[in-house]
Design a protein around this motif. Structure first.
Motif, PDB file in Angstrom:
ATOM      1  N   GLY A   1      -3.580   2.693  -6.446  1.00 38.42           N
ATOM      2  CA  GLY A   1      -3.532   2.268  -5.190  1.00 38.42           C
ATOM      3  C   GLY A   1      -4.706   3.210  -3.720  1.00 38.42           C
TER       4      GLY A   1
ATOM      5  N   ALA B   1     -15.493  -1.647  -6.176  1.00 38.97           N
ATOM      6  CA  ALA B   1     -14.627  -0.494  -7.177  1.00 38.97           C
ATOM      7  C   ALA B   1     -14.641  -0.742  -8.558  1.00 38.97           C
ATOM      8  CB  ALA B   1     -12.736  -0.882  -7.593  1.00 38.97           C
ATOM      9  N   LYS B   2     -15.240  -1.803  -9.604  1.00 39.03           N
ATOM     10  CA  LYS B   2     -15.057  -2.471 -10.797  1.00 39.03           C
ATOM     11  C   LYS B   2     -16.636  -1.610 -10.859  1.00 39.03           C
ATOM     12  CE  LYS B   2     -13.058  -6.478 -10.918  1.00 39.03           C
ATOM     13  NZ  LYS B   2     -13.356  -7.402 -10.858  1.00 39.03           N
TER      14      LYS B   2
ATOM     15  N   PHE C   1      -1.506  -2.039  -8.486  1.00 39.10           N
ATOM     16  CA  PHE C   1      -1.944  -1.754  -9.481  1.00 39.10           C
ATOM     17  C   PHE C   1      -0.389  -1.190 -10.544  1.00 39.10           C
ATOM     18  CE2 PHE C   1      -5.327  -0.580  -7.526  1.00 39.10           C
ATOM     19  CZ  PHE C   1      -6.352  -0.943  -8.662  1.00 39.10           C
TER      20      PHE C   1
ATOM     21  N   ASP D   1      -6.058  -5.497  -0.903  1.00 38.85           N
ATOM     22  CA  ASP D   1      -5.581  -5.588  -1.851  1.00 38.85           C
ATOM     23  C   ASP D   1      -6.057  -3.615  -2.592  1.00 38.85           C
ATOM     24  OD1 ASP D   1      -8.277  -5.216  -2.464  1.00 38.85           O
ATOM     25  OD2 ASP D   1      -9.026  -7.664  -2.964  1.00 38.85           O
ATOM     26  N   MET D   2      -6.216  -4.075  -4.141  1.00 35.30           N
ATOM     27  CA  MET D   2      -6.165  -2.176  -4.637  1.00 35.30           C
ATOM     28  C   MET D   2      -4.760  -1.922  -4.102  1.00 35.30           C
ATOM     29  SD  MET D   2     -10.116  -2.053  -5.243  1.00 35.30           S
ATOM     30  CE  MET D   2     -10.840  -2.112  -3.742  1.00 35.30           C
ATOM     31  N   THR D   3      -3.582  -1.808  -4.537  1.00 41.65           N
ATOM     32  CA  THR D   3      -2.771  -1.350  -3.438  1.00 41.65           C
ATOM     33  C   THR D   3      -1.922  -0.620  -4.386  1.00 41.65           C
ATOM     34  OG1 THR D   3      -0.682  -3.039  -3.851  1.00 41.65           O
ATOM     35  CG2 THR D   3      -2.684  -2.568  -1.754  1.00 41.65           C
TER      36      THR D   3
ATOM     37  N   ARG E   1       0.808  -1.316  -0.259  1.00 36.98           N
ATOM     38  CA  ARG E   1       0.168  -0.397   0.261  1.00 36.98           C
ATOM     39  C   ARG E   1       0.625   1.277   0.128  1.00 36.98           C
ATOM     40  NH1 ARG E   1      -2.646  -0.243   5.712  1.00 36.98           N
ATOM     41  NH2 ARG E   1      -2.510  -3.102   5.326  1.00 36.98           N
TER      42      ARG E   1
ATOM     43  N   LEU F   1      -7.144   3.583  -3.552  1.00 41.32           N
ATOM     44  CA  LEU F   1      -8.506   2.882  -3.441  1.00 41.32           C
ATOM     45  C   LEU F   1      -7.846   1.608  -2.462  1.00 41.32           C
ATOM     46  CD1 LEU F   1     -10.241   2.135  -6.664  1.00 41.32           C
ATOM     47  CD2 LEU F   1     -10.573   3.695  -5.176  1.00 41.32           C
ATOM     48  N   PHE F   2      -6.973   1.432  -1.585  1.00 38.39           N
ATOM     49  CA  PHE F   2      -6.490  -0.089  -0.651  1.00 38.39           C
ATOM     50  C   PHE F   2      -7.313   1.117   0.145  1.00 38.39           C
ATOM     51  CE2 PHE F   2      -3.475   3.490   1.314  1.00 38.39           C
ATOM     52  CZ  PHE F   2      -3.406   2.912   2.149  1.00 38.39           C
TER      53      PHE F   2
ATOM     54  N   SER G   1     -10.776  -0.704   0.007  1.00 38.70           N
ATOM     55  CA  SER G   1     -10.254  -2.625   0.284  1.00 38.70           C
ATOM     56  C   SER G   1     -10.142  -2.597   1.934  1.00 38.70           C
ATOM     57  CB  SER G   1      -9.017  -2.516  -0.461  1.00 38.70           C
ATOM     58  OG  SER G   1      -8.911  -4.427  -0.010  1.00 38.70           O
TER      59      SER G   1
END
Length: 433
Positions: free
Chosen positions: A409, A374-375, A43, A37-39, A12, A411-412, A415
């Motif tokens: 990221g 997020a999708k 990405f 995830d989404m770190t 992250r 967006l972590f 998550s």
């Protein structure tokens, strides 16, 4: 020699991006590891895969189990784990549990325990020639905080555990000490430290078996939060005034790997820099260190793989400056979400983002927490990517200009909220006053 699998923890963080960028030429595959995830690293174009582990703070045993399981996928190949943040101590302590094909790029536990937590460092430097201000444990949070013997106001108080300036406060009188005590959790070990005059200097070092290989230094011209926060404007300075103390630290601990030492110094030739604390990990300004001439992650990986560094250590460029626009990433996200139909559908959440208490990071985190996935916010994500592509107004100490997707990221935060029901500590933390 076949290139190793490189697992980089704490994906992250922006630190992990620099580690990946530096180590990419030496690594066969790079895998991002984190409890969310989404770190940013996940990405990044430098990342080949990502794994989600248990949280190393709240469930250390499960974290180690997950890391061992990840390494087991690559039996027959060499695996190097590159710890980035506080999990370095845990991984070093539990390295005996990992199979033979796994190497952990961290100092030995005995060395780390001499500097972490902070009260251990105070014991280590006591009786040595390492210059440091007097430090005293003033209780563990169960029965208030006692006034340190021999200290005069003002002085600093800080938790023995913690990083990034968390919980550090300047105490001006007895009332301020008791006010601080009310915010201390039960079992928290609190230290008092005499004030050292001057400004804060960050000295980075790579050591090999107790000997200093290379060091460099920078000072924080601006911080966020302003009081005891992480540096956001940095300038490289000559490390010579700190080098003797750093060599002494390396030999006293038998250090093998990287660390960062914080000093206070007036900048005057006749004054001695005072060691405040040591971080047994990479540091927030590792990208600045790299851009000013010393690529610590690559040098550490070379030392881990070959037993020595094979690149030129580098010479720091004195006077090099960089800026970390800490508000830029979340504000780009805020603007993107604010101008899409998706945000209109979440009008209550958006209104809460704009009018709630807390800094912009906290508020964006709350908004992202309303996203089921997020999708489902694809329109907003596309707009974020458009904004992140044009970075002409930004300084370079953030991430590589040719790797803008890593900024997703942020967006972590969402998550972490989805997995753990609360904001991550990097976002939710409010320093004591």
């Amino acid at each position: 020699m076949t290139k190793p699998i490189l697992i980089i923890t704490y994906a992250r963080s922006l630190m992990s991006l620099t580690v990946a960028e530096s180590c990419r030429p030496l690594a066969g595959r790079i895998i991002a590891a984190d409890s969310v995830d989404m770190t940013p690293l996940g990405f990044s174009k430098h990342c080949d895969d990502a794994i989600v582990t248990a949280d190393s703070r709240s469930d250390p045993d499960a974290f180690i189990d997950d890391m061992i399981a990840a390494c087991a996928r690559f039996e027959g190949e060499r695996v190097v784990i590159m710890p980035v943040f506080e999990e370095m101590e845990l991984l070093a302590r539990e390295r005996h549990r990992f199979p033979a094909h796994v190497t952990i790029a961290a100092p030995e536990t005995g060395a780390i325990e001499k500097v972490t937590p902070k009260e251990n460092l105070a014991r280590t430097v006591s009786g040595t020639d390492i210059p440091a201000p007097a430090t005293e444990r003033i209780d563990d949070g169960k029965a208030g905080l006692k006034e340190p013997e021999g200290f005069t106001y003002p002085f600093l108080v800080k938790p023995s555990h913690g990083a990034g300036g968390r919980g550090i406060s300047k105490i001006v009188d007895a009332d301020a000490l008791q006010a601080y005590a009310r915010g201390v959790g039960e079992g928290d070990v609190i230290l008092a430290q005499e004030l050292a005059p001057g400004d804060d200097y960050c000295v980075s070092a790579l050591c090999r078996k107790g000997e200093l290989v290379v060091c460099s230094a920078y000072t924080n011209l601006e911080q966020f939060p302003k009081e005891h926060g992480a540096g956001v404007v940095r300038e490289t300075v000559d490390a010579a005034p700190f080098e003797q103390a750093v060599r002494h630290i390396a030999r006293e601990t038998g250090w093998d790997g990287v660390f960062e030492a914080d000093f206070m110094w007036s900048g005057e030739d006749g004054e001695t820099p005072m060691l405040i604390e040591i971080n047994a990990r990479f540091w927030a300004g590792v990208r600045h260190s790299k851009l000013s001439g010393v690529d610590y992650p690559r040098l550490l990986l070379e030392q881990t793989l070959f037993g020595e560094i094979r690149s030129e250590p580098g010479t720091p460029e004195i006077g090099h400056r960089s800026k970390v626009p800490v508000i830029w990433m979340p504000s780009a996200v805020a603007e993107a979400f604010g101008e899409t139909e998706y945000a209109e559908k979440l009008s209550k959440a958006w209104d809460h983002l704009n009018h709630s208490d807390g800094n912009v990071l906290e508020r964006v985190g709350r908004f992202l927490g309303t996203l089921g996935s997020a999708k489902s916010a694809g329109e907003a994500l596309d707009d974020i990517m458009f904004r992140l592509t044009d970075r002409s107004d930004l300084d370079i100490d953030l991430m590589a200009e040719d790797d803008p997707q890593s900024a997703l990221g942020v967006l972590f935060i969402a998550s972490h909220l989805a997995r753990h029901g609360k904001l991550p500590p990097e976002i939710s933390y409010k320093p004591m006053k």
